[in-house]
Motif scaffolding. Structure first.
Motif, PDB file in Angstrom:
ATOM      1  N   GLU A 178       0.835  -1.205   0.000  1.00  0.00           N
ATOM      2  CA  GLU A 178       0.000   0.000   0.000  1.00  0.00           C
ATOM      3  C   GLU A 178       0.867   1.251   0.000  1.00  0.00           C
ATOM      4  O   GLU A 178       0.603   2.216  -0.719  1.00  0.00           O
ATOM      5  N   LEU A 179       1.918   1.237   0.807  1.00  0.00           N
ATOM      6  CA  LEU A 179       2.838   2.384   0.872  1.00  0.00           C
ATOM      7  C   LEU A 179       3.511   2.637  -0.477  1.00  0.00           C
ATOM      8  O   LEU A 179       3.665   3.789  -0.879  1.00  0.00           O
ATOM      9  N   THR A 180       3.903   1.580  -1.154  1.00  0.00           N
ATOM     10  CA  THR A 180       4.534   1.728  -2.468  1.00  0.00           C
ATOM     11  C   THR A 180       3.604   2.477  -3.405  1.00  0.00           C
ATOM     12  O   THR A 180       4.011   3.404  -4.100  1.00  0.00           O
ATOM     13  N   SER A 181       2.344   2.092  -3.399  1.00  0.00           N
ATOM     14  CA  SER A 181       1.360   2.748  -4.251  1.00  0.00           C
ATOM     15  C   SER A 181       1.152   4.203  -3.838  1.00  0.00           C
ATOM     16  O   SER A 181       1.136   5.111  -4.677  1.00  0.00           O
ATOM     17  N   LEU A 182       1.001   4.446  -2.540  1.00  0.00           N
ATOM     18  CA  LEU A 182       0.769   5.811  -2.055  1.00  0.00           C
ATOM     19  C   LEU A 182       1.972   6.714  -2.316  1.00  0.00           C
ATOM     20  O   LEU A 182       1.810   7.862  -2.731  1.00  0.00           O
ATOM     21  N   TYR A 183       3.184   6.195  -2.075  1.00  0.00           N
ATOM     22  CA  TYR A 183       4.383   6.992  -2.339  1.00  0.00           C
ATOM     23  C   TYR A 183       4.523   7.294  -3.826  1.00  0.00           C
ATOM     24  O   TYR A 183       4.892   8.399  -4.217  1.00  0.00           O
ATOM     25  N   SER A 184       4.215   6.309  -4.664  1.00  0.00           N
ATOM     26  CA  SER A 184       4.305   6.526  -6.110  1.00  0.00           C
ATOM     27  C   SER A 184       3.355   7.631  -6.554  1.00  0.00           C
ATOM     28  O   SER A 184       3.730   8.500  -7.342  1.00  0.00           O
ATOM     29  N   GLU A 185       2.133   7.598  -6.044  1.00  0.00           N
ATOM     30  CA  GLU A 185       1.156   8.647  -6.370  1.00  0.00           C
ATOM     31  C   GLU A 185       1.641  10.011  -5.899  1.00  0.00           C
ATOM     32  O   GLU A 185       1.534  11.004  -6.621  1.00  0.00           O
ATOM     33  N   LEU A 186       2.188  10.063  -4.690  1.00  0.00           N
ATOM     34  CA  LEU A 186       2.691  11.322  -4.139  1.00  0.00           C
ATOM     35  C   LEU A 186       3.841  11.862  -4.988  1.00  0.00           C
ATOM     36  O   LEU A 186       3.876  13.038  -5.336  1.00  0.00           O
ATOM     37  N   ILE A 187       4.762  10.992  -5.341  1.00  0.00           N
ATOM     38  CA  ILE A 187       5.915  11.412  -6.146  1.00  0.00           C
ATOM     39  C   ILE A 187       5.467  11.911  -7.509  1.00  0.00           C
ATOM     40  O   ILE A 187       5.883  12.973  -7.971  1.00  0.00           O
ATOM     41  N   LEU A 188       4.602  11.142  -8.163  1.00  0.00           N
ATOM     42  CA  LEU A 188       4.144  11.544  -9.491  1.00  0.00           C
ATOM     43  C   LEU A 188       3.365  12.847  -9.462  1.00  0.00           C
ATOM     44  O   LEU A 188       3.464  13.659 -10.374  1.00  0.00           O
ATOM     45  N   SER A 189       2.608  13.071  -8.402  1.00  0.00           N
ATOM     46  CA  SER A 189       1.811  14.300  -8.332  1.00  0.00           C
ATOM     47  C   SER A 189       2.669  15.533  -8.057  1.00  0.00           C
ATOM     48  O   SER A 189       2.283  16.641  -8.402  1.00  0.00           O
ATOM     49  N   THR A 190       3.819  15.358  -7.444  1.00  0.00           N
ATOM     50  CA  THR A 190       4.656  16.512  -7.117  1.00  0.00           C
ATOM     51  C   THR A 190       5.897  16.624  -8.000  1.00  0.00           C
ATOM     52  O   THR A 190       6.532  17.671  -8.036  1.00  0.00           O
ATOM     53  N   PHE A 191       6.232  15.566  -8.716  1.00  0.00           N
ATOM     54  CA  PHE A 191       7.479  15.530  -9.482  1.00  0.00           C
ATOM     55  C   PHE A 191       7.529  16.627 -10.535  1.00  0.00           C
ATOM     56  O   PHE A 191       8.585  17.216 -10.772  1.00  0.00           O
ATOM     57  N   THR A 192       6.426  16.898 -11.178  1.00  0.00           N
ATOM     58  CA  THR A 192       6.429  17.900 -12.243  1.00  0.00           C
ATOM     59  C   THR A 192       6.666  19.310 -11.715  1.00  0.00           C
ATOM     60  O   THR A 192       7.032  20.198 -12.474  1.00  0.00           O
ATOM     61  N   THR A 217      12.258  21.415 -10.189  1.00  0.00           N
ATOM     62  CA  THR A 217      13.148  21.885 -11.256  1.00  0.00           C
ATOM     63  C   THR A 217      13.889  20.672 -11.824  1.00  0.00           C
ATOM     64  O   THR A 217      13.928  19.607 -11.201  1.00  0.00           O
ATOM     65  N   SER A 218      14.500  20.828 -12.971  1.00  0.00           N
ATOM     66  CA  SER A 218      15.229  19.702 -13.562  1.00  0.00           C
ATOM     67  C   SER A 218      16.384  19.267 -12.660  1.00  0.00           C
ATOM     68  O   SER A 218      16.705  18.085 -12.569  1.00  0.00           O
ATOM     69  N   SER A 219      17.002  20.213 -11.967  1.00  0.00           N
ATOM     70  CA  SER A 219      18.079  19.885 -11.038  1.00  0.00           C
ATOM     71  C   SER A 219      17.544  19.047  -9.867  1.00  0.00           C
ATOM     72  O   SER A 219      18.162  18.062  -9.459  1.00  0.00           O
ATOM     73  N   GLU A 220      16.380  19.417  -9.334  1.00  0.00           N
ATOM     74  CA  GLU A 220      15.771  18.667  -8.236  1.00  0.00           C
ATOM     75  C   GLU A 220      15.341  17.278  -8.702  1.00  0.00           C
ATOM     76  O   GLU A 220      15.502  16.301  -7.969  1.00  0.00           O
ATOM     77  N   GLN A 221      14.830  17.185  -9.927  1.00  0.00           N
ATOM     78  CA  GLN A 221      14.452  15.884 -10.475  1.00  0.00           C
ATOM     79  C   GLN A 221      15.677  14.983 -10.593  1.00  0.00           C
ATOM     80  O   GLN A 221      15.630  13.801 -10.273  1.00  0.00           O
ATOM     81  N   SER A 222      16.788  15.555 -11.038  1.00  0.00           N
ATOM     82  CA  SER A 222      18.034  14.790 -11.149  1.00  0.00           C
ATOM     83  C   SER A 222      18.504  14.293  -9.790  1.00  0.00           C
ATOM     84  O   SER A 222      18.903  13.130  -9.656  1.00  0.00           O
ATOM     85  N   LEU A 223      18.466  15.159  -8.798  1.00  0.00           N
ATOM     86  CA  LEU A 223      18.865  14.758  -7.448  1.00  0.00           C
ATOM     87  C   LEU A 223      17.991  13.612  -6.952  1.00  0.00           C
ATOM     88  O   LEU A 223      18.477  12.655  -6.344  1.00  0.00           O
ATOM     89  N   PHE A 224      16.699  13.720  -7.195  1.00  0.00           N
ATOM     90  CA  PHE A 224      15.771  12.674  -6.772  1.00  0.00           C
ATOM     91  C   PHE A 224      16.132  11.344  -7.420  1.00  0.00           C
ATOM     92  O   PHE A 224      16.265  10.326  -6.743  1.00  0.00           O
ATOM     93  N   TRP A 225      16.290  11.340  -8.750  1.00  0.00           N
ATOM     94  CA  TRP A 225      16.578  10.084  -9.439  1.00  0.00           C
ATOM     95  C   TRP A 225      17.929   9.528  -9.049  1.00  0.00           C
ATOM     96  O   TRP A 225      18.087   8.293  -8.971  1.00  0.00           O
ATOM     97  N   ASN A 226      18.908  10.376  -8.811  1.00  0.00           N
ATOM     98  CA  ASN A 226      20.219   9.888  -8.368  1.00  0.00           C
ATOM     99  C   ASN A 226      20.095   9.161  -7.030  1.00  0.00           C
ATOM    100  O   ASN A 226      20.763   8.167  -6.788  1.00  0.00           O
ATOM    101  N   LYS A 227      19.219   9.662  -6.179  1.00  0.00           N
ATOM    102  CA  LYS A 227      19.067   9.072  -4.846  1.00  0.00           C
ATOM    103  C   LYS A 227      18.214   7.805  -4.869  1.00  0.00           C
ATOM    104  O   LYS A 227      18.507   6.847  -4.163  1.00  0.00           O
ATOM    105  N   TYR A 228      17.146   7.783  -5.666  1.00  0.00           N
ATOM    106  CA  TYR A 228      16.177   6.700  -5.589  1.00  0.00           C
ATOM    107  C   TYR A 228      16.163   5.763  -6.789  1.00  0.00           C
ATOM    108  O   TYR A 228      15.359   4.835  -6.832  1.00  0.00           O
ATOM    109  N   TYR A 229      17.024   5.937  -7.755  1.00  0.00           N
ATOM    110  CA  TYR A 229      17.029   5.117  -8.960  1.00  0.00           C
ATOM    111  C   TYR A 229      17.090   3.621  -8.633  1.00  0.00           C
ATOM    112  O   TYR A 229      16.314   2.829  -9.136  1.00  0.00           O
ATOM    113  N   TYR A 230      18.022   3.250  -7.785  1.00  0.00           N
ATOM    114  CA  TYR A 230      18.189   1.827  -7.463  1.00  0.00           C
ATOM    115  C   TYR A 230      16.916   1.264  -6.842  1.00  0.00           C
ATOM    116  O   TYR A 230      16.469   0.181  -7.206  1.00  0.00           O
TER     117      TYR A 230
END
Length: 92
Positions: free
Chosen positions: A55-69, A72-85
């Motif tokens: 349930e948390l995976t689904s809720l976190y995914s929704e939260l991330i997708l709703s705020t990701f846009t 900034t591109s720099s913040e998006q890069s930082l996020f993916w660098n941290k959570y890619y794996y």
């Protein structure tokens, strides 16, 4: 010995109260849900823990997708660098 039954009981109550105040998708409530799942896992109630983690995976995914846009591109890069794996290896 730790008293997981009490931790679970208080965890459930905390989640219910927080949900009524801030809503199910609020990050504070997600943190409490994660804690509750950890209590279940630590007390060998694996099915309950896994259900909450899913349930948390689904809720976190929704939260991330709703705020990701809004990032900034720099913040998006930082996020993916941290959570890619995690997103490529840990999610079901």
């Amino acid at each position: 010995m730790k008293n997981y039954a009490k931790a679970i009981q208080f965890g459930i109550e905390s989640v219910q109260i927080k949900e009524r105040i801030v809503g199910k998708e609020h990050p504070d409530n997600l943190m409490l849900l994660n804690n509750l799942a950890n209590y279940y896992a630590d007390s060998d109630h694996i099915k309950e823990a896994v259900d909450i983690y899913k349930e948390l995976t689904s809720l976190y995914s929704e939260l991330i997708l709703s705020t990701f846009t809004d990032l900034t591109s720099s913040e998006q890069s930082l996020f993916w660098n941290k959570y890619y794996y995690y997103f490529n290896n840990e999610l079901p």
